[in-house]
Design an enzyme around this catalytic site. Structure first.
Site, PDB file in Angstrom:
ATOM      1  N   HIS A 240       0.786  -1.189  -0.024  1.00 27.44           N
ATOM      2  CA  HIS A 240      -0.041  -0.096   0.041  1.00 27.44           C
ATOM      3  C   HIS A 240       0.824   1.156   0.115  1.00 27.44           C
ATOM      4  CE1 HIS A 240      -3.120   2.782   1.301  1.00 27.44           C
ATOM      5  NE2 HIS A 240      -3.948   1.881   0.917  1.00 27.44           N
ATOM      6  N   PHE A 241       1.465   1.503  -0.945  1.00 25.60           N
ATOM      7  CA  PHE A 241       1.557   1.211  -2.245  1.00 25.60           C
ATOM      8  C   PHE A 241       2.913   0.882  -2.642  1.00 25.60           C
ATOM      9  CE2 PHE A 241      -2.464   3.452  -2.145  1.00 25.60           C
ATOM     10  CZ  PHE A 241      -3.135   2.456  -2.659  1.00 25.60           C
TER      11      PHE A 241
END
Length: 146
Positions: free
Chosen positions: A51-52
């Site tokens: 993420h991410f």
């Protein structure tokens, strides 16, 4: 206002393990009324891997969890009331995610217990970033057992 010992004791009332605790320090507590806390996104948290990739960002759902944890402290520290058993997040209301933080930054949480109905507690709050910008507002409902 509570003493440093009271703040540590209130923080220890959370049932979460350290791997899933989104409050590092309880900085202010008016038991059963309002509280302020801080949590720092270190950068090595497992959830950041996805993420991410290459641009890690604090997930909004975990910011909601942080607010719920602060709410749990408020519900569990009501003067003259025994702590509830099996306290859980049961609803999110009017949540607005307006931003996020990246590794090295902190969540600055504030919350207030709006009311109790039996074993249900409603907590409203907000989260700000390190420069004071609001990044989340809303309310959570917690439920427990006597």
């Amino acid at each position: 206002m509570s003493s440093p010992t009271d703040l540590i004791q209130a923080l220890s009332s959370l049932p979460h393990g350290s791997e899933f605790r989104f409050i590092d320090e309880l900085v202010e507590l008016n038991p059963g009324v309002s509280a302020k806390a801080v949590w720092k996104l270190k950068g090595d948290e497992e959830f950041l891997r996805g993420h991410f990739p290459g641009a890690p960002l604090m997930p909004g759902v975990l910011m909601i969890e942080a607010l719920a944890q602060l709410g749990g402290i408020l519900v569990q520290t009501r003067p003259g009331e025994a702590p509830l058993k099996n306290l859980r997040l049961t609803a999110v209301r009017q949540i607005k995610i307006l931003g996020s933080i990246t590794p090295g930054q902190s969540l600055h949480l504030s919350g207030a217990l709006q009311g109790m109905l039996g074993t249900l507690g409603q907590v409203s709050g907000e989260i700000r970033d390190d420069v004071g910008q609001v990044i989340l507002t809303g309310a959570v409902t917690l439920a427990g057992e006597n």
